[in-house]
Design a protein around this motif. Structure first.
Motif, PDB file in Angstrom:
ATOM      1  N   PRO A 183       0.820  -1.217   0.000  1.00  0.00           N
ATOM      2  CA  PRO A 183       0.000   0.000   0.000  1.00  0.00           C
ATOM      3  C   PRO A 183       0.847   1.258   0.000  1.00  0.00           C
ATOM      4  CG  PRO A 183      -0.097  -1.111   2.127  1.00  0.00           C
ATOM      5  CD  PRO A 183       0.573  -2.058   1.188  1.00  0.00           C
ATOM      6  N   GLN A 184       0.296   2.294  -0.630  1.00  0.00           N
ATOM      7  CA  GLN A 184       1.004   3.566  -0.774  1.00  0.00           C
ATOM      8  C   GLN A 184       0.125   4.681  -0.213  1.00  0.00           C
ATOM      9  OE1 GLN A 184       4.202   3.683  -2.236  1.00  0.00           O
ATOM     10  NE2 GLN A 184       4.015   1.445  -2.161  1.00  0.00           N
ATOM     11  N   PRO A 185       0.101   4.866   1.110  1.00  0.00           N
ATOM     12  CA  PRO A 185      -0.792   5.869   1.710  1.00  0.00           C
ATOM     13  C   PRO A 185      -0.517   7.290   1.228  1.00  0.00           C
ATOM     14  CG  PRO A 185       0.767   5.014   3.329  1.00  0.00           C
ATOM     15  CD  PRO A 185       0.866   4.132   2.141  1.00  0.00           C
ATOM     16  N   GLY A 186       0.732   7.584   0.917  1.00  0.00           N
ATOM     17  CA  GLY A 186       1.030   8.914   0.400  1.00  0.00           C
ATOM     18  C   GLY A 186       0.332   9.186  -0.921  1.00  0.00           C
ATOM     19  N   TRP A 187       0.234   8.178  -1.769  1.00  0.00           N
ATOM     20  CA  TRP A 187      -0.464   8.336  -3.042  1.00  0.00           C
ATOM     21  C   TRP A 187      -1.949   8.578  -2.820  1.00  0.00           C
ATOM     22  CZ3 TRP A 187       1.671   3.789  -6.548  1.00  0.00           C
ATOM     23  CH2 TRP A 187       3.065   3.944  -6.701  1.00  0.00           C
ATOM     24  N   GLU A 188      -2.506   7.976  -1.757  1.00  0.00           N
ATOM     25  CA  GLU A 188      -3.920   8.207  -1.444  1.00  0.00           C
ATOM     26  C   GLU A 188      -4.171   9.693  -1.195  1.00  0.00           C
ATOM     27  OE1 GLU A 188      -6.493   6.027  -1.112  1.00  0.00           O
ATOM     28  OE2 GLU A 188      -5.558   4.043  -1.004  1.00  0.00           O
ATOM     29  N   VAL A 189      -3.270  10.319  -0.468  1.00  0.00           N
ATOM     30  CA  VAL A 189      -3.390  11.750  -0.197  1.00  0.00           C
ATOM     31  C   VAL A 189      -3.251  12.552  -1.489  1.00  0.00           C
ATOM     32  CG1 VAL A 189      -2.394  13.702   1.040  1.00  0.00           C
ATOM     33  CG2 VAL A 189      -2.533  11.463   2.153  1.00  0.00           C
ATOM     34  N   ASP A 190      -2.248  12.190  -2.279  1.00  0.00           N
ATOM     35  CA  ASP A 190      -2.005  12.907  -3.527  1.00  0.00           C
ATOM     36  C   ASP A 190      -3.192  12.785  -4.476  1.00  0.00           C
ATOM     37  OD1 ASP A 190       0.528  13.541  -2.566  1.00  0.00           O
ATOM     38  OD2 ASP A 190       1.453  11.768  -3.471  1.00  0.00           O
ATOM     39  N   LEU A 191      -3.806  11.619  -4.536  1.00  0.00           N
ATOM     40  CA  LEU A 191      -4.990  11.432  -5.367  1.00  0.00           C
ATOM     41  C   LEU A 191      -6.144  12.288  -4.871  1.00  0.00           C
ATOM     42  CD1 LEU A 191      -6.687  10.018  -7.538  1.00  0.00           C
ATOM     43  CD2 LEU A 191      -7.006   8.106  -5.935  1.00  0.00           C
ATOM     44  N   GLY A 192      -6.337  12.343  -3.551  1.00  0.00           N
ATOM     45  CA  GLY A 192      -7.392  13.185  -3.007  1.00  0.00           C
ATOM     46  C   GLY A 192      -7.203  14.644  -3.359  1.00  0.00           C
ATOM     47  N   ARG A 193      -5.963  15.132  -3.271  1.00  0.00           N
ATOM     48  CA  ARG A 193      -5.678  16.525  -3.616  1.00  0.00           C
ATOM     49  C   ARG A 193      -5.914  16.787  -5.098  1.00  0.00           C
ATOM     50  NH1 ARG A 193       0.070  16.422  -2.379  1.00  0.00           N
ATOM     51  NH2 ARG A 193       0.176  18.583  -3.115  1.00  0.00           N
ATOM     52  N   LEU A 194      -5.500  15.832  -5.935  1.00  0.00           N
ATOM     53  CA  LEU A 194      -5.697  16.008  -7.370  1.00  0.00           C
ATOM     54  C   LEU A 194      -7.182  16.009  -7.712  1.00  0.00           C
ATOM     55  CD1 LEU A 194      -4.547  16.236 -10.229  1.00  0.00           C
ATOM     56  CD2 LEU A 194      -4.379  13.738 -10.286  1.00  0.00           C
ATOM     57  N   GLY A 195      -7.949  15.098  -7.128  1.00  0.00           N
ATOM     58  CA  GLY A 195      -9.376  15.082  -7.380  1.00  0.00           C
ATOM     59  C   GLY A 195     -10.038  16.376  -6.939  1.00  0.00           C
ATOM     60  N   HIS A 196      -9.622  16.910  -5.807  1.00  0.00           N
ATOM     61  CA  HIS A 196     -10.183  18.164  -5.307  1.00  0.00           C
ATOM     62  C   HIS A 196      -9.942  19.309  -6.287  1.00  0.00           C
ATOM     63  CE1 HIS A 196     -11.357  21.221  -2.338  1.00  0.00           C
ATOM     64  NE2 HIS A 196     -10.353  21.919  -2.835  1.00  0.00           N
ATOM     65  N   VAL A 197      -8.725  19.433  -6.750  1.00  0.00           N
ATOM     66  CA  VAL A 197      -8.417  20.553  -7.634  1.00  0.00           C
ATOM     67  C   VAL A 197      -9.106  20.391  -8.982  1.00  0.00           C
ATOM     68  CG1 VAL A 197      -6.280  19.712  -8.723  1.00  0.00           C
ATOM     69  CG2 VAL A 197      -6.531  22.145  -8.218  1.00  0.00           C
ATOM     70  N   LEU A 198      -9.276  19.178  -9.445  1.00  0.00           N
ATOM     71  CA  LEU A 198      -9.987  18.954 -10.705  1.00  0.00           C
ATOM     72  C   LEU A 198     -11.447  19.364 -10.599  1.00  0.00           C
ATOM     73  CD1 LEU A 198      -8.473  15.512 -11.735  1.00  0.00           C
ATOM     74  CD2 LEU A 198      -8.398  17.588 -13.138  1.00  0.00           C
ATOM     75  N   ARG A 199     -12.046  19.146  -9.449  1.00  0.00           N
ATOM     76  CA  ARG A 199     -13.465  19.451  -9.288  1.00  0.00           C
ATOM     77  C   ARG A 199     -13.736  20.894  -8.903  1.00  0.00           C
ATOM     78  NH1 ARG A 199     -13.230  14.002  -7.590  1.00  0.00           N
ATOM     79  NH2 ARG A 199     -12.485  14.590  -5.522  1.00  0.00           N
ATOM     80  N   HIS A 200     -12.792  21.526  -8.188  1.00  0.00           N
ATOM     81  CA  HIS A 200     -13.108  22.809  -7.561  1.00  0.00           C
ATOM     82  C   HIS A 200     -12.232  23.983  -7.978  1.00  0.00           C
ATOM     83  CE1 HIS A 200     -15.981  20.900  -4.893  1.00  0.00           C
ATOM     84  NE2 HIS A 200     -15.078  19.992  -4.576  1.00  0.00           N
ATOM     85  N   HIS A 201     -11.184  23.746  -8.749  1.00  0.00           N
ATOM     86  CA  HIS A 201     -10.257  24.837  -9.030  1.00  0.00           C
ATOM     87  C   HIS A 201      -9.936  24.963 -10.520  1.00  0.00           C
ATOM     88  CE1 HIS A 201      -9.469  25.986  -4.886  1.00  0.00           C
ATOM     89  NE2 HIS A 201      -9.500  24.694  -4.598  1.00  0.00           N
TER      90      HIS A 201
END
Length: 378
Positions: A183-201
Motif C-alpha cells: 500500500p502507498q498511503p502517500g499516493w492516497e493523499v495525492d490522489l485526493g488533492r488532485l481530485g479536489h483541484v480537478l473538481r473545484h479549481h
C-alpha cells in the motif's frame, strides 16, 4: 461464429472485425516491442500503452506483454520516458507527466484481463518509479505540471486533460499496489488533492476549452461522476458532436476524430449511457479501412481524410469501446472504475477554498481547462 474471447458489438463490429483491428496494431509493432503511431512513425508512452491495452482486450497477450517489457527496459533512471521516440532514437527528451503515469492503467488492465500476478509483480517497480516521478511535479494545491524538463524540475502549466488522465492512472496504481500488498498511503493523499483541484479549481489549469478532451476527460478520468458529469456532458454536446460522423477535436474546426469520438463513448459508458455510446461508435465507422485500421480524422467541410494517416491509437480506442460496451474481457470496466480506490477524502479547508468534502466522486462540475495542442492524445 462469434469468438467468445474477443469483443463484439452487435450491428456495429463483429469479433472478427475487432480482431482484424487488433492485428493492424500488432503489425505496426516494432521488433523492440514499441508501438508507434503508424509504421515508421514515432512512439509516445501514452499512446503506446493505449495500444497495448487494446491488444490485451483482443486476446493478443504476447504482443501486449512485449509492449510492456519495452517500457520496463527503456525507463530512465528518474522514472520517466522521453515524449517522442522514433526507431529507437529520442526526438523529444521532455518527460510528459501524463504520458509517464499512464503505464499504471495499462499494467492494471493487463493484470485484470489475464489474472497474471507474475506480470504485475515484474512491472510494479517500473510503475512505482513512474508514479513517483509524476507526483514530484504536484503542487501543494494538487495540480500536476504537464512536464518535467531535463533538469527534473516541473516545466509549464498544469493541463486539465492531462491531470484528469493522471487521476485515473493514480487510481489504477493504487489498485495495483493494494493487490500486491504494498500500500502507498502517500499516493492516497495525492490522489485526493488532485481530485479536489480537478473538481473545484478551474483556475489551476491553462484554459483551452476549445478542445473536446477538456470537456469529457474529467468524466473519463473519474474525477467527475454522477449528476455533475451528466450536466457537464450535456452542456457542450452541441458544440462538439456532429451527428452521423463523430465528434470534433476542437469546437471551431470542421473535422471529426475517431479517437476522441471513442473516448467520449467510453465517458458515456461510465455514466450508464450505453445507447449513445454505441451510437458514437457506429458513427465513426466511416473511418474504418478494409484491413480493420482506422483513419485519424475526417474534414467534413470538404470530405477529406486529415491527417492522412491511420493511427494505432485510434484503432486501440475502437477496441476499448467495443470491450467496454460488450463487457467481454475481465478488464472491460477499467474506465468505469467502479472498484478502483478513490483516494483520501479532502475538504476545502486545506487550500482555503471553502468547498465541501471532495475525495472520491465529486460533488460539483466546476471544472474548465485544457486539452492537447494537437491530435496527440493527452
Amino acid at each position: 461464429m462469434r469468438r467468445p474471447d474477443v469483443p463484439a458489438v452487435p450491428g456495429i463490429l463483429t469479433a472478427d472485425d475487432v480482431l482484424a483491428t487488433a492485428r493492424t496494431i500488432a503489425a505496426a509493432q516494432e521488433r523492440s516491442g514499441a508501438i508507434p503511431w503508424f509504421a515508421g512513425g514515432h512512439v509516445d508512452p501514452w499512446d503506446h500503452v493505449e495500444s497495448a491495452m487494446a491488444l490485451s482486450a483482443a486476446g493478443l497477450h504476447t504482443e501486449a506483454e512485449r509492449a510492456y517489457r519495452w517500457l520496463a527496459r527503456t525507463q530512465r533512471p528518474n522514472g520517466s520516458w522521453p515524449m517522442k521516440i522514433r526507431s529507437g532514437r529520442v526526438e523529444d527528451a521532455t518527460a510528459d507527466t501524463n504520458f509517464c503515469a499512464y503505464l499504471a492503467v495499462g499494467v492494471w488492465h493487463h493484470r485484470l484481463v489475464t489474472s497474471d500476478d507474475r506480470f504485475a509483480e515484474r512491472m510494479w517497480p517500473t510503475v512505482r518509479r513512474a508514479i513517483e516521478f509524476v507526483l514530484d511535479a504536484q503542487t501543494v494545491r494538487g495540480e500536476i505540471a504537464w512536464a518535467r524538463g531535463a533538469d527534473g524540475e516541473p516545466a509549464g502549466e498544469a493541463l486539465l486533460t492531462g491531470c484528469a488522465s493522471i487521476h485515473h492512472s493514480l487510481r489504477c496504481a493504487l489498485a495495483l499496489a493494494d493487490h500486491l500488498g504494498v500500500p502507498q498511503p502517500g499516493w492516497e493523499v495525492d490522489l485526493g488533492r488532485l481530485g479536489h483541484v480537478l473538481r473545484h479549481h478551474p483556475e489551476a489549469f491553462e484554459p483551452k476549452d476549445r478542445y473536446s478532451m477538456d470537456w469529457y476527460y474529467p468524466v473519463l478520468g473519474g474525477a467527475v461522476r454522477g449528476e455533475p458529469a451528466h450536466r457537464r456532458i450535456a452542456g457542450r454536446w452541441a458544440d462538439f458532436v456532429v451527428p452521423g460522423l463523430g465528434i470534433r477535436c476542437v469546437d471551431d474546426h470542421p473535422w471529426v476524430t475517431g479517437a476522441e469520438t471513442c473516448e467520449l463513448a467510453l465517458s458515456l459508458d461510465t455514466l450508464g449511457d450505453t445507447d449513445r455510446a454505441a451510437g458514437l461508435l457506429a458513427d465513426m465507422q466511416h473511418l474504418r479501412e478494409e484491413d480493420g485500421s482506422y483513419w485519424t480524422g475526417f474534414v467534413f467541410a470538404d470530405g477529406k481524410r486529415w491527417p492522412e494517416e491511420r493511427t494505432t491509437w485510434t484503432s486501440a480506442a475502437v477496441i476499448l469501446v467495443a470491450d467496454a460496451l460488450s463487457r467481454t474481457s475481465a478488464g472491460n470496466g477499467i474506465f468505469r472504475a467502479e472498484d478502483l480506490p478513490t483516494g483520501l477524502a479532502v475538504d476545502g479547508e486545506f487550500c482555503g477554498c471553502g468547498d465541501g468534502v471532495a475525495g472520491g466522486h465529486g460533488s460539483t462540475d466546476g471544472v474548465a481547462g485544457l486539452a492537447a495542442d494537437s491530435l496527440e492524445h493527452p
